[in-house]
Design an enzyme around this catalytic site. Sequence first.
Site, PDB file in Angstrom:
ATOM      1  N   GLU A   6       0.877  -1.176   0.000  1.00 21.47           N
ATOM      2  CA  GLU A   6       0.000   0.000   0.000  1.00 21.47           C
ATOM      3  C   GLU A   6       0.907   1.216   0.000  1.00 21.47           C
ATOM      4  O   GLU A   6       1.629   1.453   0.958  1.00 21.47           O
ATOM      5  CB  GLU A   6      -0.871   0.037   1.259  1.00 21.47           C
ATOM      6  CG  GLU A   6      -2.028  -0.924   1.291  1.00 21.47           C
ATOM      7  CD  GLU A   6      -2.880  -0.697   2.539  1.00 21.47           C
ATOM      8  OE1 GLU A   6      -3.105   0.464   2.907  1.00 21.47           O
ATOM      9  OE2 GLU A   6      -3.285  -1.693   3.143  1.00 21.47           O
TER      10      GLU A   6
ATOM     11  N   CYS B  90      -2.490   9.109   2.457  1.00 19.22           N
ATOM     12  CA  CYS B  90      -2.171   8.721   1.084  1.00 19.22           C
ATOM     13  C   CYS B  90      -3.342   9.003   0.148  1.00 19.22           C
ATOM     14  O   CYS B  90      -3.159   9.062  -1.068  1.00 19.22           O
ATOM     15  CB  CYS B  90      -1.770   7.249   1.023  1.00 19.22           C
ATOM     16  SG  CYS B  90      -3.005   6.113   1.676  1.00 19.22           S
TER      17      CYS B  90
END
Length: 492
Positions: free
Chosen positions: A247, A281
């Site tokens: 990720e 993010c």
Amino acid sequence: METSTSLFIDNQWSMGAGELFSSLNPANHEVLWQGHAAIPSDIELAIPSDLRAQKSWGDLAFTDRCRYALAFAEALQANHQKLATAIAEETGRTLWECLAEVNTMINKVAISIEAYQVRCAEMVKSHGEVTTSTRHRPHGVLAVFGPFNFPGHLPNGHIVPALLAGNAIIFKPSELTPHVGELMVNLWHSIGLPSGTLNLVQGGRSTGQYLAQHPKLNGLLFTGSWNTGQKLAEQYAPHTGKILALEMGGNNPLVVWNPQDIEAAAYHTIQSAYMTSGQRCTCARRLIVPNDERGEHFLQVLTKMVNQIVVGAFDDTPEPYMGPLISDRAAATLLAAENQLRTLGGSSLVSMQQLPRGQAFVTPGIIDMTKASAPADEEFFGPLLQVYRVDNFDQAIEVANRTDYGLVAGLIGGTPEEYKHFFQHVKAGVINWNLPTTGATSYAPFGGLGKSGNLRPSAYYAADYCAYPVASSETAQLTMPASPTPGIFPSS
């Protein structure tokens, strides 16, 4: 302060043998945690512990593993305020947001149980006397590397589904948030998780490098930057039998296209760009608007609202919207990035400012890059939003796709037909309409393409990389077929 234990192996806390490092409150530089990093000899104790524990843990019935996970959720609930405060102190984030993070951690347990039952369900079909089945097995021992921005929620999103699948875990929190990692492991210990099922090592890059390359590790679940993720991908490329779930970040586009409610559009843009001080993010990094009077009016409303954003410490009264960045160094890096964008021809609509109360406290910024030279395709991890003005909707999508990342994209405004076109052509693993880019749900897959991940989405789909499918053809009776294959029994 007193040195903390930095290793948790076989349900025992001990000291690491590496260098001393500290975790600081970014708001006031108070030392929150101090301990010694794990070195190879420490990890050589942790891995065999996991290997021993995994055999019995993996043999437990899924319902038994669920009971431990549900007990952990109850422990989180009982320690809700304590854990949220620890997150706020160690990351600098606002308390209201950290309370929500712990809620997400609690809810993750039930969602992960449901997801495993859906994604890893046993499938059985009968063909006469033969049964074909698909069942799932754990990989074995998995490492989980946690990030600093969500030191509870993001590693929890790997640990819970991995344990439910029957894996044993060795957890390395970010070296910036070791205290939260320690508290999490203590909660698992408090509910009686079997010894060695979840071990902890603390440390920075060298600790992570040695752990990641350990030959007896069956896989790694990582959340962090593209640079680190790329190095891990290169390291794991020769090891096709190991699972690697990455990720990573995003240079995420948000298109605002003729919204009916300008104020609502500005509010959702702020939620997209500046939530968690821009340290998500999923935060929007690039804002794309029409190059006309409507786009200009929207930017005027947005800049007015951004200038009103309250920045402060988590325990300020009244509560702020943004806290400090994770460190003085992070703030300096972001201010330098803003200055670099100016040298490329960017025009600041709202300049970032460092507040007198501390170097990590910075105000949000907006910079118009429409007429500037193209900047590097980077994720500026903080409250800095670039603006690009375009002439039509197709150009908006083209600009949105000018990135090698592909995590999140958002459209605010637009018609249903335009959203359908946007959804079909924008490159991202999460696409939102009339909602912030930061609004991701654990009931859906979470992941991106390109530099944002390696096509191993987490959240509801985490079960996919925490177990592997095994297909079987089975019959209880060993018999000869009525018509044997020709050539085995030639006629005499």
